[in-house]
Every structure is written in C-alpha cells, then in structure tokens.
Design a protein around this motif. Structure first.
Motif, PDB file in Angstrom:
ATOM      1  N   PRO A  30       2.496 -10.461   0.844  1.00 32.71           N
ATOM      2  CA  PRO A  30       2.603 -11.692   1.085  1.00 32.71           C
ATOM      3  C   PRO A  30       2.481 -12.052  -0.662  1.00 32.71           C
ATOM      4  N   LEU A  31       1.488 -11.005  -1.162  1.00 34.18           N
ATOM      5  CA  LEU A  31       1.603 -11.652  -3.120  1.00 34.18           C
ATOM      6  C   LEU A  31       3.114 -11.201  -3.843  1.00 34.18           C
ATOM      7  N   GLY A  32       3.968 -10.203  -3.671  1.00 35.91           N
ATOM      8  CA  GLY A  32       5.162  -9.969  -4.096  1.00 35.91           C
ATOM      9  C   GLY A  32       6.228 -11.609  -3.554  1.00 35.91           C
ATOM     10  N   ARG A  33       6.331 -11.391  -2.156  1.00 38.83           N
ATOM     11  CA  ARG A  33       6.924 -12.451  -1.637  1.00 38.83           C
ATOM     12  C   ARG A  33       6.417 -14.125  -2.653  1.00 38.83           C
ATOM     13  N   TRP A  34       5.736 -14.200  -2.750  1.00 40.60           N
ATOM     14  CA  TRP A  34       4.629 -15.506  -4.185  1.00 40.60           C
ATOM     15  C   TRP A  34       5.769 -15.047  -4.806  1.00 40.60           C
ATOM     16  N   ALA A  35       5.223 -14.251  -6.095  1.00 39.91           N
ATOM     17  CA  ALA A  35       5.256 -14.372  -6.934  1.00 39.91           C
ATOM     18  C   ALA A  35       7.160 -14.488  -7.178  1.00 39.91           C
ATOM     19  N   LEU A  36       7.517 -14.424  -6.389  1.00 39.03           N
ATOM     20  CA  LEU A  36       8.775 -13.960  -6.715  1.00 39.03           C
ATOM     21  C   LEU A  36       9.162 -15.159  -6.181  1.00 39.03           C
ATOM     22  N   ILE A  37       8.818 -16.109  -5.784  1.00 38.00           N
ATOM     23  CA  ILE A  37       9.151 -17.214  -5.198  1.00 38.00           C
ATOM     24  C   ILE A  37       8.396 -18.451  -6.143  1.00 38.00           C
ATOM     25  N   GLU A  38       7.593 -18.142  -7.088  1.00 40.06           N
ATOM     26  CA  GLU A  38       7.020 -18.608  -7.805  1.00 40.06           C
ATOM     27  C   GLU A  38       8.007 -18.499  -8.979  1.00 40.06           C
ATOM     28  N   SER A  96       8.737  -5.057   3.769  1.00 41.06           N
ATOM     29  CA  SER A  96       8.951  -6.532   5.127  1.00 41.06           C
ATOM     30  C   SER A  96      10.810  -6.798   4.436  1.00 41.06           C
ATOM     31  N   ASP A  97      11.278  -8.160   4.993  1.00 39.21           N
ATOM     32  CA  ASP A  97      12.808  -8.143   4.836  1.00 39.21           C
ATOM     33  C   ASP A  97      13.118  -8.444   3.339  1.00 39.21           C
ATOM     34  N   LEU A  98      13.306  -7.538   2.442  1.00 37.65           N
ATOM     35  CA  LEU A  98      13.419  -8.186   1.101  1.00 37.65           C
ATOM     36  C   LEU A  98      14.436  -9.257   0.734  1.00 37.65           C
ATOM     37  N   VAL A  99      15.716  -8.688   0.975  1.00 33.18           N
ATOM     38  CA  VAL A  99      17.186  -9.086   1.104  1.00 33.18           C
ATOM     39  C   VAL A  99      17.062 -10.894   1.804  1.00 33.18           C
ATOM     40  N   SER A 100      15.873 -10.788   2.875  1.00 34.97           N
ATOM     41  CA  SER A 100      16.285 -12.193   2.783  1.00 34.97           C
ATOM     42  C   SER A 100      15.316 -13.081   2.057  1.00 34.97           C
ATOM     43  N   ASP A 101      13.722 -12.363   1.537  1.00 30.99           N
ATOM     44  CA  ASP A 101      12.943 -12.815   0.848  1.00 30.99           C
ATOM     45  C   ASP A 101      13.327 -13.265  -0.360  1.00 30.99           C
ATOM     46  N   VAL A 102      14.565 -12.464  -1.052  1.00 36.46           N
ATOM     47  CA  VAL A 102      15.013 -13.064  -2.102  1.00 36.46           C
ATOM     48  C   VAL A 102      16.105 -13.981  -1.910  1.00 36.46           C
ATOM     49  N   ALA A 103      16.978 -13.868  -0.658  1.00 39.11           N
ATOM     50  CA  ALA A 103      17.843 -15.138  -0.969  1.00 39.11           C
ATOM     51  C   ALA A 103      17.253 -16.395  -0.742  1.00 39.11           C
ATOM     52  N   SER A 104      16.060 -16.704   0.407  1.00 42.16           N
ATOM     53  CA  SER A 104      15.162 -17.481   0.542  1.00 42.16           C
ATOM     54  C   SER A 104      14.966 -17.959  -1.044  1.00 42.16           C
ATOM     55  N   ALA A 105      14.630 -17.383  -1.625  1.00 41.28           N
ATOM     56  CA  ALA A 105      13.610 -17.949  -2.642  1.00 41.28           C
ATOM     57  C   ALA A 105      14.637 -18.343  -3.424  1.00 41.28           C
ATOM     58  N   LEU A 106      15.761 -18.272  -4.125  1.00 39.04           N
ATOM     59  CA  LEU A 106      16.488 -18.482  -4.628  1.00 39.04           C
ATOM     60  C   LEU A 106      17.668 -19.528  -4.216  1.00 39.04           C
ATOM     61  N   ARG A 107      17.539 -19.710  -2.806  1.00 42.23           N
ATOM     62  CA  ARG A 107      18.052 -20.712  -2.240  1.00 42.23           C
ATOM     63  C   ARG A 107      17.334 -21.701  -2.542  1.00 42.23           C
ATOM     64  N   ASP A 108      15.618 -22.011  -1.692  1.00 40.92           N
ATOM     65  CA  ASP A 108      15.029 -22.882  -2.274  1.00 40.92           C
ATOM     66  C   ASP A 108      14.798 -23.678  -3.660  1.00 40.92           C
ATOM     67  N   SER A 109      14.758 -22.730  -4.227  1.00 40.59           N
ATOM     68  CA  SER A 109      14.480 -22.710  -5.701  1.00 40.59           C
ATOM     69  C   SER A 109      15.829 -23.301  -6.515  1.00 40.59           C
ATOM     70  N   GLN A 131      20.058   0.891   1.279  1.00 42.82           N
ATOM     71  CA  GLN A 131      21.062  -0.237   1.289  1.00 42.82           C
ATOM     72  C   GLN A 131      20.351  -1.758   1.029  1.00 42.82           C
ATOM     73  N   ALA A 132      18.959  -2.176   1.041  1.00 46.44           N
ATOM     74  CA  ALA A 132      18.655  -3.430   0.152  1.00 46.44           C
ATOM     75  C   ALA A 132      18.899  -3.279  -0.686  1.00 46.44           C
ATOM     76  N   LEU A 133      18.787  -1.714  -1.949  1.00 44.80           N
ATOM     77  CA  LEU A 133      19.321  -2.494  -3.282  1.00 44.80           C
ATOM     78  C   LEU A 133      20.769  -2.854  -2.912  1.00 44.80           C
ATOM     79  N   GLN A 134      21.850  -2.041  -1.828  1.00 42.95           N
ATOM     80  CA  GLN A 134      23.097  -2.490  -2.447  1.00 42.95           C
ATOM     81  C   GLN A 134      23.477  -4.284  -1.841  1.00 42.95           C
ATOM     82  N   ASP A 135      22.541  -4.047  -0.788  1.00 40.45           N
ATOM     83  CA  ASP A 135      22.666  -6.187  -0.764  1.00 40.45           C
ATOM     84  C   ASP A 135      22.181  -6.590  -1.493  1.00 40.45           C
TER      85      ASP A 135
END
Length: 584
Positions: free
Chosen positions: A390-398, A429-442, A467-471
């Motif tokens: 959760p901390l990493g997800r928050w840092a990514l979004i912020e 966690s689903d890092l790829v999904s978390d990154v996609a959401s952070a980029l889309r929302d911001s 695979q996650a890194l490649q995605d």
C-alpha cells in the motif's frame, strides 16, 4: 388398631418429656467429662486468661507432654497461636466472646523434637469456668500428600528442576522481598538442541536436557544456591534473588557456558551443544516479573542473533531501538491510511548542460511520535511486513500526480519522475495494473515515469517479475536499475531485460572528489560501465555527486545525468516547482 406399644393410656412422647428429669446436672457433666477424656481428638479447655484449665490425654499424647504439666500453661505457647499478630488477635477475640470461631494451621513441635502440622480450632464455651474449647487435629499426612502433589505440579518431570509455575512464584516473591533490593536473571537456550532432538529422538533429547540441567544446577549451587528452572523446550532460567550487580551475573553466565560446552556422553554417543544466554540485572523497585522476562527474552534473542555460544547483557539503548522498530512496524499501514507519508524530490541533472531532466521521489514519514523519518528507518520494515504494497502504491499515485502538475506548469521540457519499486510489490500486487491506473488517473504520459528496482532484484527476475517488467516497458514506462554495481553484476542479463537506465551506486564516485585522492581503479570501473551501458543503448545516472570535481570527471567519462547534494538535496514538491520555474 392399636399396636403393642401404643395401647390405651400410652403417650409416645412421654419418654422424651421425661428425659431431662431422668438425669441430674451432675450426671450430665460427668458424661461430658468422660467423653472429653476418652475422645481421640486432642482437646483442652482454656480460661479467660489464656491458660489451659484441663487437657484430655489425646492432647498430651499429640505434644508428648504429661497432662499435669499442661495445666496452667498458656495455650498459645504450645499451639503457636501467639506467633503472629493477626492470629493472636483472632484467638483473643474468641476468648473475650467477641468471635464465634477461629481456625488456623500451625507447625507444632513434639516433646521428642519432631514436628507435625496441625489444624487448630478455638470455639467459645460460654461457661463460667472456661472461655473456649481448643481442638488440635494432626494433619501431617494430609500436608505431606499436599506437598508431594505440589512438588509434582511445580517441577519438570524430565529434568526434576522447578518448572515455569514455580519459577514465576519465586520471581514474584523475590521482587517483593530482596535482601539487596536488586534482582538478576540468566535466561538460557541450548544451541543445536532441536537438531539433536529431531535426528536422535526425544529419548536422547530428554537425557541431554537432564544432563544439562544437572550441570546448570551445579553451577548455581556453587555460585550461591540460585534457583534454576526449566521454562520449557530447551530454555532454562537462573534466578539470582539478591543480586550484587552485573559482574555477579556475567560470572555466572561464563561459568554456565563453560559447563555446557563440555561434550555430553549419552546413549553411547558424544554430543556437543552450546548455549546462548541473555543476562538482565536491575533494581526490584523499577521492574515487574513481566518486564524482567520481556527483557530477558529480548536479550536471549540478541545472544543468538550475535552468533550464539555467548552471553549478552541487556542494553537499554538497543532495546529502545528494537521497541522503536516494533512500534514503527505496527503502525506503518495505519500511517499510510492516515496520510502521514509525504514525498520529497531530488533533481536528476544532465551532466553536459546542468539542466534538470527529472526527479527521484523519496518517501518521508511524518511520524506523530518520532518526527520526520527517512526511508532507511522504515522501508526495510515495510518490506518485511508487507506494508510496502500500500505504501508503494500511494507513492506511485502521488508521484505521477505531482509530475503531471509539473508538466502542465512547465510544458517546455518534459520532466520524468523516478519512483522506487520493491520486489514485493511485483509479487504481492498487480504492479502493471497499479501503474496503468496511476498514469490514467493523473494523465501523466508513460514515458515520463521511471521505475527504479535494485540490481539484486532485477538480475534474478524470472517468470512473473520478468513478465511484469516487460509489460511495463511495452507501456512506455522507463525501467532503471538502482545501485548498479553492488548486486549480482550479471551483465548478461542486461541484454535480456527491458532496462532503459542504470544508476551507478555512490561508492563508485566517492573517489572522484579530488584529483589528489583519485583512485585510478574507480575511474576505470566507471568508464567501463558507462561504455558498456551506452553500447547496450542504456543511459547512466551517477548517484551521490557531492562536488564539482566529481561532476566534471563524470561528465568527461560520459555519464548522462547526475544526482546528489552538488545539485540539490531532496526537497518538498513546492520547492521543486520553484526550482523548475527558475531554470533556463
């Protein structure tokens, strides 16, 4: 129809009514005296002054005192009723007629010297010539049985040492009444016991425990008769009830270590074990049984962590650090939920032109108790307990949100933001999904996000992490290897991983500070790494650039960007915005 005993004129209750007049008062008193004399229960009549008026033969036999010698003797002297104030007060209350009964257990002494346990009861008689009837019941056999049962209950069947229950009973008593006002504890665990128990069986394990217990008991007896107890498993405790200081405890610990390091010959085999000992010594007034045991348990853990086969003394500062770690670990997730974390940003600058190219997002914890904490204080804990997700997800979004704001405010040059990612974020966690959401929302373009993973994490990637890194790379996100040169350094992986950048660890550039202290090997290594990276199409960022000499050498070598105090320390987002506003 009338029966033989209830014919005309017969009153069935007449005999009862006639009974009182059938016996004289003197006859009744004689019967009472006869019963008193032949009774098997030891009894005595006590006068108002506390002296024995008369005792029955059973009373004399119980104490081994002739009856003629008991008359006139104070009852409390032969029955122990005057030994303590509370019992003495209850006894005299009965004599004065203010109480209906008193009962107590006393250890009495027979005339021949042996002792017995007795239950003494005193009842008021309400007669003119006596105040109370005193009875004494011999309960020695019952007491012996109770003591045997208690011994079984309070001792370990394997080692015959006091068990945990008796240990804590003695510990509580010692804290309340210590001759020196101090208490000491050696908390001991056998090193390697589990392996012996698992491979050779519980019978050998129990024999080893018993033999070890004998050696510990011998050490404690020779050192002053301290209590040795088995607390469970392979753990023992030695209680020093009247401690004279830490030197006494550490000498005892040394003695026990030496005793246990000698080989054990059991079941035709020679076994070797060692011990780890936690040593705690403190004032009784400033501790509790729970506090002492917690300190001992912590110190035993330190002894094992420090290498085993040693004793370790309790260290308040070390314990405070441990308690702080525990407190931080326990409140990490709640801290994320309460918004206690913030990001600071350190510029990443082009070495060729000194233009800011990007910024690394660095997490800070504004802890309500410990103040602002850097990532070195909590990131490791977050990775251990899973709060890094959760901390990493928050840092990514912020970070994405902030980078988008910079892009909108300063559209002239694209500024990327670099965010650290822990391996556990990839697995848990689903890092790829978390990154996609952070980029889309911001609304931040994917090319302006760089994710930093440590070399040791990336170089062993396979399966899901790879695979996650490649995605992520396919999405346009930049992947960078942080602290490059300190991990596996398996350069073959660089051609297989979707990596876009390397961040050289600061240890490689520290020797670049001045020409006077230049280490040619450092410059050779950095030059080779930069050339290799460029041939693979990677950019290189040098970390920990602290002065102009370092920056100039790195520029000459060909490093693309630099990061460090030479350019700027980590700063809040608004300071970063001011820096960007003033750039050319």
């Amino acid at each position: 129809m009338n029966g033989p005993h209830n014919g005309p004129g017969h009153d069935p209750g007449s005999a009862l009514h006639a009974t009182p007049s059938a016996f004289t008062e003197s006859e009744i008193l004689a019967d009472y005296r006869a019963a008193f004399q032949i009774a098997q229960l030891p009894m005595a009549l006590v006068g108002r002054s506390g002296q024995i008026l008369i005792a029955n033969p059973a009373f004399g036999r119980l104490l081994g005192i002739p009856l003629e010698r008991l008359a006139g003797v104070r009852a409390d002297t032969v029955t122990g009723l005057g030994l303590d104030g509370r019992t003495r007060g209850s006894y005299h209350a009965v004599l004065r007629g203010h109480s209906e009964r008193m009962r107590c257990t006393r250890r009495l002494k027979h005339a021949d010297g042996h002792t017995l346990w007795a239950e003494v009861t005193v009842l008021p008689t309400r007669c003119d010539d006596s105040a109370a009837l005193l009875t004494v019941l011999d309960i020695s056999e019952r007491r012996d049985l109770q003591e045997r049962l208690r011994h079984i209950e309070m001792h370990d069947p394997v080692t015959r040492l006091p068990n945990r229950a008796l240990f804590f009973e003695r510990l509580t008593s010692a804290l309340a009444d210590s001759a020196t006002g101090r208490i000491g504890l050696c908390y001991l665990g056998l090193d390697g016991f589990k392996a012996i128990n698992d491979t050779l069986g519980h019978r050998v394990g129990d024999q080893l425990l018993s033999a070890a217990a004998q050696r510990l008991a011998h050490c404690a007896t020779g050192a002053g008769g301290h209590l040795v107890a088995r607390l469970g498993g392979d753990e023992f405790a030695v209680l020093v009830e009247g401690s004279t200081g830490t030197e006494q405890l550490t000498r005892l610990a040394e003695k026990m270590l030496a005793a246990l390091q000698r080989p054990f010959d059991l079941c035709g085999q020679r076994l070797a074990v060692s011990a780890s000992i936690g040593v705690v010594e403190r004032e009784c007034a400033s501790t509790t049984a729970t506090g002492l045991m917690q300190a001992a348990d912590t110190t035993l853990y330190w002894a094992k962590a420090d290498g085993k086969a040693r004793w370790t003394l309790f260290d308040p500062e070390r314990n405070a650090h441990r308690m702080t770690r525990q407190s931080l670990s326990a409140t990490l997730r709640r801290g994320v939920e309460r918004g206690e974390f913030t990001l600071e940003y350190q510029p990443i600058v082009g070495l060729a032109d000194d233009i800011v190219r990007g910024a690394e997002a660095l997490v800070r914890w504004r802890h309500p108790q410990f103040g602002t904490l850097g990532p070195d204080r909590f990131i490791g804990l977050a990775e251990e307990n899973g709060a890094i997700v959760p901390l990493g997800r928050w840092a990514l979004i912020e970070a994405c949100r902030q980078a988008r704001r910079w892009q909108l405010d300063h559209p002239g040059r694209p500024l990327f933001v670099s965010v650290n990612v822990a391996v556990r974020q990839v697995w848990d966690s689903d890092l790829v999904s978390d990154v996609a959401s952070a980029l889309r929302d911001s609304g931040l373009p994917s090319g302006l996000l760089q994710l930093e993973l440590t070399e040791s994490a990336v170089m062993g990637s396979a399966g899901r992490p790879l695979q996650a890194l490649q995605d992520l790379s396919d999405m346009g996100v930049r992947i960078a290897i942080d602290d490059f040169g300190t991990g596996y350094s398996n350069l073959a992986y660089l051609s297989r991983l979707p990596v876009r950048a390397l961040k050289l660890d600061g240890m490689f550039v520290r020797g670049f500070r001045t020409a006077r202290h230049l280490n040619p090997a450092d410059e050779t290594i950095v030059t080779s790494l930069v050339q290799l990276a460029h041939k693979l199409g990677l950019t290189v960022t040098a970390e920990c650039v602290e002065g102009p000499a370092q920056a100039e050498r790195l520029r000459r070598i060909g490093c693309d960007t630099g990061q460090g105090w030479h350019y700027a320390r980590p700063m809040p987002a608004d300071h970063m915005a001011a820096l960007l506003a003033g750039r050319t």
